[in-house]
Design a protein around this motif. Structure first.
Motif, PDB file in Angstrom:
ATOM      1  N   UNK A 161       9.024   4.604  11.703  1.00  0.00           N
ATOM      2  CA  UNK A 161       7.808   3.812  11.854  1.00  0.00           C
ATOM      3  C   UNK A 161       7.152   3.537  10.508  1.00  0.00           C
ATOM      4  N   UNK A 162       7.079   4.554   9.668  1.00  0.00           N
ATOM      5  CA  UNK A 162       6.487   4.373   8.343  1.00  0.00           C
ATOM      6  C   UNK A 162       7.316   3.430   7.489  1.00  0.00           C
ATOM      7  N   UNK A 163       8.641   3.495   7.616  1.00  0.00           N
ATOM      8  CA  UNK A 163       9.491   2.577   6.867  1.00  0.00           C
ATOM      9  C   UNK A 163       9.243   1.134   7.294  1.00  0.00           C
ATOM     10  N   UNK A 164       9.127   0.912   8.611  1.00  0.00           N
ATOM     11  CA  UNK A 164       8.828  -0.440   9.098  1.00  0.00           C
ATOM     12  C   UNK A 164       7.454  -0.893   8.629  1.00  0.00           C
TER      13      UNK A 164
ATOM     14  N   UNK B 275      -2.839  -0.945   1.880  1.00  0.00           N
ATOM     15  CA  UNK B 275      -3.519   0.320   1.603  1.00  0.00           C
ATOM     16  C   UNK B 275      -3.306   1.320   2.737  1.00  0.00           C
ATOM     17  N   UNK B 276      -3.346   0.840   3.964  1.00  0.00           N
ATOM     18  CA  UNK B 276      -3.087   1.733   5.100  1.00  0.00           C
ATOM     19  C   UNK B 276      -1.655   2.251   5.053  1.00  0.00           C
ATOM     20  N   UNK B 277      -0.693   1.346   4.814  1.00  0.00           N
ATOM     21  CA  UNK B 277       0.708   1.766   4.760  1.00  0.00           C
ATOM     22  C   UNK B 277       0.937   2.757   3.625  1.00  0.00           C
TER      23      UNK B 277
ATOM     24  N   UNK C 255      -1.205   4.813   2.316  1.00  0.00           N
ATOM     25  CA  UNK C 255      -1.856   6.083   2.637  1.00  0.00           C
ATOM     26  C   UNK C 255      -1.008   6.932   3.577  1.00  0.00           C
ATOM     27  N   UNK C 256      -0.552   6.344   4.671  1.00  0.00           N
ATOM     28  CA  UNK C 256       0.209   7.136   5.644  1.00  0.00           C
ATOM     29  C   UNK C 256       1.584   7.508   5.092  1.00  0.00           C
ATOM     30  N   UNK C 257       2.205   6.623   4.317  1.00  0.00           N
ATOM     31  CA  UNK C 257       3.518   6.948   3.753  1.00  0.00           C
ATOM     32  C   UNK C 257       3.416   8.107   2.765  1.00  0.00           C
ATOM     33  N   UNK C 258       2.398   8.049   1.916  1.00  0.00           N
ATOM     34  CA  UNK C 258       2.221   9.123   0.944  1.00  0.00           C
ATOM     35  C   UNK C 258       1.846  10.434   1.637  1.00  0.00           C
TER      36      UNK C 258
ATOM     37  N   UNK D  48      -7.847  -1.410   8.003  1.00  0.00           N
ATOM     38  CA  UNK D  48      -7.991  -0.126   7.309  1.00  0.00           C
ATOM     39  C   UNK D  48      -9.051   0.774   7.938  1.00  0.00           C
ATOM     40  N   UNK D  49     -10.268   0.274   8.097  1.00  0.00           N
ATOM     41  CA  UNK D  49     -11.367   1.130   8.548  1.00  0.00           C
ATOM     42  C   UNK D  49     -11.124   1.643   9.961  1.00  0.00           C
ATOM     43  N   UNK D  50     -10.755   0.776  10.892  1.00  0.00           N
ATOM     44  CA  UNK D  50     -10.593   1.224  12.272  1.00  0.00           C
ATOM     45  C   UNK D  50      -9.384   2.142  12.459  1.00  0.00           C
TER      46      UNK D  50
END
Length: 777
Positions: free
Chosen positions: A451-454, A485-487, A489-492, A760-762
């Motif tokens: 999921x993170x890769x996608x 920025x969201x991607x 954050x979660x990937x890192x 991002x915020x939600x």
């Protein structure tokens, strides 16, 4: 005791939200009556002409003499730009139709045009390729690359690294795979896709392919050089060229769109966007021009609104019944919340589409929908500090955008409030659905990694689309940077969570540990590189500064979690050093800054805005508005007396609804109210960090490795989200208070809603709302 504390916290948050809703209602009730022309009727006899502009068309951004209407002896209508200072946008047909603009001409073989002393002749124009010459050189242009005498031109000296990379890509790839770049005329240097012309400034004319046809465009502006093109064998100023009105559906004048309809000697124009508001129904109009007045109605509803509301409620009811019959058979309250979340999300999405299409409902229905979403978000579950602080910040942002809309002298400003309300309703509905549908058992790491890769691939693709077809404001009315920025954050967060687990298993080989960390961190590092390349392409360095702030904060979080005291101390010393460097830079000599290649003009404006009255206007007007607000607001009572009143001076600040929203807040409500806002923002950040600490504690005490990984993952997602929000707060307040040079970053929650809220915020609020409480930890 703990239950009493939670109950008191919930009551305090509800009281604060009720106060903000009351202020919003007061702003609507105190809004002064306003009127605008619902139709502009122009009566013109054959053989006559008339010039219309800002006053006659109720178009605030139009020129005083913007367009010229003429009828020939046969009674046919024609329209043209009156002076060439501003152009016209023309829409033909129905539906999407065909959109053109004044000052445009499709080029054909044999066509000649002149700019200054240089005359160009078109040799051929077919198969998406244009060939023309000026007597000295032969030019070939295919939409991506410009060749002079058969050789592609090199990059311009002032080109950014992203522009150079894009030019290289276009030169080595076939034209269908290249990124379109318009051909420009003017300036002293021929390079890239620009043909130098010493008689004209850069950008005085351009050529681009429209539906496969090369089209010449004349520039507009007070200091423009006339672009003469042969039209029917006669040289004419292309910017002033007349176009027939037959078949025209709408005209664009400035930022005002007018629907057009011809009825014999009468032309009826209906303003539908950015229309000037008036205190009464009186206006001085020339002979032959008449207005039909309409009062601004806060309760106005489009024709499709009742059906949309019924469909939304029915979908929510069906979703609630389905949830009650399946997942929550013994918990009807949760099924009811699920159905309400579906209804909220659908209602917000429909409102967002209505705002996008220019058919949004009035202020009052929009506000009622936003209120329902805010109260729904506040009572999604037991009191949650992250969600409560976020809802209050959203309510404060809605109040500010509502004040901007009610204080404006035209109808377009209310669109920012409506867009923010739509994003709030959609986002809180989705947050509620996500919280109820969260998995009871942790998902596998393999599923998360795929999921993170996608997610990362989608983010990179969106950034590349922005580089190729967008600008620094985004592409297709969206900001891919927010999704990136969201991607990121979660990937890192995932990489760090896995890395810390590997470090805890007791690997003794330093080389093996290093290789393991490189393997885990390589996706995040690669994504950072791609993100930086894309951000360099846009003409703004603030995303890179924001990325550095986020990177430093994530490194600090890792050093604390891994108990790397040396890294923690080093980061703190670097932060102190950066603060000192900013202080030294603030006292620097502007003459030394003038030679910088890295946005030297922005630093010069920051150091001495009075010496740059044009480029420093935003900074000067913002500082003046803040000074006028003082401690208690411009009205002396924290803005209570000014609710619903006009504020022309504050609205004159460029981008006051986005980057300079804090300046309007300080002007309207004063510094003491700003201290309260700062406190609420600090509480939101603290709530995120507290939730991250609880997630880390839960991971440390977990007996199952999947629960442990999930806790660490949630911890670093919250830390990364808090870092980005802190960066937005820091850069926005710093820009408005002149601590930093002007940076194009919105204030989270306070600025007009859109991509930053939705992408991002939600999602961050959803992570925060799903974090376990201290009792669960």
């Amino acid at each position: 005791m703990m239950r009493v504390a939670r109950g008191g916290f919930g009551m305090l948050a509800a009281a604060a939200l009720a106060l903000l809703c009351a202020l919003q209602a007061l702003a609507v009730l105190r809004m002064a009556p306003a009127f605008f022309p619902s139709q502009v009727t122009v009566t013109l006899a054959p053989g006559r002409s008339i010039e219309l502009g800002r006053a006659e068309l109720a178009a605030p951004q139009a020129d005083p003499h913007h367009l010229r209407l003429r009828r020939d002896s046969a009674g046919r209508w024609f329209v043209a730009s009156a002076s060439g200072v501003q152009g016209l946008r023309i829409e033909h047909g129905t539906g999407d139709g065909v959109r053109t603009c004044s000052g445009a001409l499709a080029l054909q073989a044999g066509q000649r045009f002149r700019l200054g002393a240089a005359q160009y002749t078109v040799d051929s124009a077919h198969d998406s390729r244009l060939r023309f010459g000026d007597g000295s050189h032969t030019w070939e242009y295919d939409g991506t690359v410009l060749r002079r005498d058969g050789s592609a031109q090199g990059a311009c000296p002032q080109s950014s690294p992203g522009q150079r990379l894009l030019g290289l890509w276009n030169r080595i790839m076939p034209a269908p795979l290249g990124v379109e770049r318009p051909l420009g005329f003017g300036g002293n240097l021929s390079c890239a896709t620009t043909i130098g012309n010493p008689d004209a400034a850069a950008g005085s004319a351009s050529i681009a392919f429209v539906d496969g046809m090369p089209t010449l465009f004349a520039a507009s502006g007070a200091g423009r050089v006339p672009l003469l093109a042969d039209i029917d064998g006669v040289p004419a100023d292309l910017a002033l060229r007349e176009l027939p009105l037959a078949g025209v559906r709408a005209l664009g004048v400035g930022r005002t769109r007018l629907l057009a309809a011809i009825e014999g000697d009468t032309l009826r124009l209906q303003p539908v966007s950015r229309v000037a508001l008036f205190a009464d129904t009186r206006a001085e109009l020339p002979e032959g021009v008449d207005w039909q007045w309409q009062a601004r109605n806060p309760w106005w509803l489009p024709d499709a609104a009742p059906w949309a509301a019924v469909c939304t409620l029915m979908c929510g009811l069906l979703a609630g019944l389905l949830a009650w019959r399946t997942a929550w058979r013994k918990q009807p309250a949760l099924a009811l919340r699920f159905g309400a979340g579906v209804a909220m999300a659908l209602g917000g999405f429909m409102l967002l589409l209505a705002v996008r299409n220019g058919h949004a409902p009035g202020i009052a229905p929009t506000l009622l929908l936003a209120w329902s979403a805010l109260w729904y978000g506040l009572h999604l579950r037991r009191p949650n500090a992250v969600l409560a602080a976020g809802v209050l910040l959203l309510a404060g942002g809605l109040l500010l955008q509502l004040e901007l809309g009610t204080a404006a002298a035209d109808t377009s400003w209310m669109r920012h409030f409506q867009k923010t309300a739509a994003a709030t309703t959609l986002g809180l509905g989705l947050v509620g659905i996500a919280g109820l549908l969260k998995a009871r058992r942790p998902v596998s790491q393999a599923q998360v990694e795929w999921t993170l890769l996608a997610l990362a691939c989608c983010a990179v693709a969106a950034l590349l689309v922005q580089v190729g077809w967008g600008s620094e404001t985004g592409v297709f009315d969206l900001q891919p940077v927010e999704f990136a920025k969201l991607a990121l954050t979660v990937l890192t967060a995932h990489c760090i969570a896995l890395g810390l687990r590997a470090g805890d298993t007791g690997a003794t080989s330093r080389t093996g540990t290093l290789l393991r960390w490189l393997r885990l961190a390589s996706p995040a590092l690669l994504f950072i590189v791609l993100l930086a390349v894309a951000l360099v392409q846009v003409d703004d360095y603030s995303p890179l500064i924001l990325l550095l702030v986020w990177g430093a904060a994530m490194l600090l979080a890792w050093s604390l979690a891994a108990r790397q005291r040396a890294a923690t101390v080093g980061l703190c010393l670097v932060a102190v050093g950066v603060a000192g460097a900013i202080g030294l830079l603030r006292a620097a000599n502007p003459d030394d800054i003038a030679h910088w290649n890295f946005y030297g003009e922005r630093f010069l404006v920051w150091l001495d805005p009075a010496a740059h009255p044009h480029t420093g206007q935003q900074l000067l007007l913002g500082a003046r508005a803040i000074l006028e607000g003082g401690w208690f607001g411009a009205d002396g009572v924290f803005g209570l007396a000014a609710l619903g009143a006009s504020a022309p001076a504050a609205l004159a600040i460029p981008a006051v609804q986005d980057d300079f929203a804090p300046s309007f807040f300080l002007n309207r409500h004063g510094l003491l109210a700003a201290l309260g806002l700062w406190t609420l923002q600090a509480l939101f950040l603290c709530a995120l960090l507290a939730a991250a600490v609880r997630a880390w504690a839960g991971a440390a005490g977990a007996r199952d490795f999947r629960h442990a990984w999930q806790g660490r993952f949630r911890c670093f997602v919250l830390c990364g989200g808090a870092a980005f929000v802190f960066g937005h707060f820091l850069l926005s307040w710093g820009t408005n208070l002149s601590f930093f040079p002007i940076m194009g970053q919105p204030m989270s929650f306070l600025s007009a809603g859109g991509s930053h809220l939705l992408f991002f915020i939600f999602p961050l609020l959803a992570f925060g709302a799903a974090a376990p409480s201290s009792k669960e930890s």
